[in-house]
Design an enzyme around this catalytic site. Structure first.
Site: not given
Ligand code: GDD
Ligand code: MG
Length: 360
Positions: A157, A217
């Site tokens: 981020k 996403d």
């Molecule tokens: N089982 C489990 N437990 N799943 C989790 C947990 C947890 O504690 N926390 C998050 N997740 C799952 C979410 O449901 C989602 O599918 C995925 O992990 C990523 O979490 P997000 O909260 O959606 O992250 P983001 O979108 O802010 O960022 C992530 O995704 C981006 C791409 O879409 C990061 O990986 C970024 O680096 C990446 O660019």
């Molecule tokens: Mg996400």
């Protein structure tokens, strides 16, 4: 080969749609989102799938069962409290004795996992991260690389001033099982903020696998809308064809004097009454009722919702069981489950309404 899908996040940014529905079950063209991820894996020959769950685990299990109907074998691991993205696959360690994939459960992509695996093996990589170029990397994780694609830095981020590349972590990884030894047991631990930077600091071989093509996403309502309408208009290689199509489900009663301008998808057992105008892009779920002279455009409606006589529903989303009583209007609004707009009520443009509110 196995894949772990992370589906335990809170879905905070997609609220109020995700108060009762986990992010992985929000309907996309009337199918639960995760079904697209599972189908894509299956198409790529990956059919042994571990779902790493935490919040709202029960409805996800009820929806997908053992995965048989989609031709995949599903196993569930459930965290008592959310363990973070790396803690989630550490929790499945016993099942992960060979090279494995990890996917974020909220990403729709057409990534080529075969080529990614070949690349991973060729590079003798410890962790391979699919990357994708985006216009604005600030909501994502930045991945900087050397010319040979070896990862040199992660920045989760980033602030606008910190953006050095438009390639971001696309939420798909291949990991060697030895990586699991670097994750503590029963501790909240992040893949992006802790595990990967730590492996890098210890000179681990981490590579980026740059990809192009459709990628989204669904983390916020705008992206959720975009995915629905992109697939509806034929992007994303989905089996809904043709940009201007009108597709009606089983058991619907559509009055002959209605105007349906595609792309429109209507689910099963819906009633659309005389004089209603539905101007695509519009997705309507199952068991919905559209009253006489109602006007709907640029909107997504989940199951069991009524848009009564003379209503206007424009550029909005309504979740399950909403009721717009006669003459009411919503524009650029998001209505969570079971919201009611009383007769002739005009909702302020851009409103976001929590579940079960009665307004008017
Ligand atoms: N089982 C489990 N437990 N799943 C989790 C947990 C947890 O504690 N926390 C998050 N997740 C799952 C979410 O449901 C989602 O599918 C995925 O992990 C990523 O979490 P997000 O909260 O959606 O992250 P983001 O979108 O802010 O960022 C992530 O995704 C981006 C791409 O879409 C990061 O990986 C970024 O680096 C990446 O660019
Ligand atoms: Mg996400």
């Amino acid at each position: 080969m196995k894949a772990v899908i992370l589906v335990g996040g809170l879905g905070t940014r997609l609220r109020p749609l995700t108060w009762n529905t986990p992010k992985s079950l929000v309907p996309v063209l009337n199918r639960p989102f995760l079904e697209y991820v599972l189908r894509h894996l299956k198409e790529q020959g990956i059919d042994e799938i571990v779902l790493a769950l935490s919040n709202l685990a029960v409805p996800i299990k009820e929806c997908f069962g053992n995965g048989h109907h989609l031709g995949v074998k599903l196993v569930y691991v459930v965290e008592e409290s959310a363990l973070g993205t790396a803690g989630a696959f550490k929790n499945a360690s016993e099942l992960l004795t060979d090279t494995f994939f990890v996917l974020n459960g909220d990403v729709f992509s057409l990534l080529d996992f075969h080529s990614m695996l070949e690349f991973h093996k060729r590079q003798n990589s410890l962790v391979t991260i699919a990357t994708i170029p985006v216009d604005d990397p600030t909501p994502f994780g930045l991945v900087e690389t050397a010319p040979d694609k070896r990862i040199t830095r992660f920045l989760e981020k980033p602030m606008p001033i910190e953006v050095t590349t438009n390639f971001i972590n696309a939420g798909a990884y291949i990991l060697e099982p030895s990586v699991l030894d670097s994750i503590p047991y029963d501790t909240t631990y992040s893949a992006e903020k802790q595990l990967f930077p730590n492996l890098l600091a210890n000179n681990g071989r981490l590579f980026a696998f740059p990809s192009t093509g459709y990628w989204i996403d669904i983390g916020n309502p705008q992206k959720y809308r975009d995915l629905n309408f992109d697939l509806l208009s034929g992007q994303g290689d989905c089996d809904f064809h043709g940009k201007q199509e009108v597709i009606i489900g089983d058991g619907c009663q559509i009055h002959p004097q209605t105007k349906l301008e595609g792309p429109v998808l209507v689910g099963d057992n819906c009633v659309i009454e005389e004089g209603a105008v539905i101007s695509g892009p519009v997705v309507i779920g199952n068991n919905c009722h559209v009253g006489e002279r109602a006007f709907i455009t640029d909107s997504i409606i989940w199951n069991e919702t009524t848009i009564a006589t003379g209503c206007r529903f424009i550029s909005s989303i309504a979740a399950t069981g909403c009721e717009l009583q006669a003459g009411s209007c919503a524009e650029k609004a998001i209505l969570a489950d079971y919201v009611t707009l009383i007769e002739n009520f005009r909702l302020t443009s851009g409103s976001v309404i929590e579940p079960q509110q009665i307004l008017g």
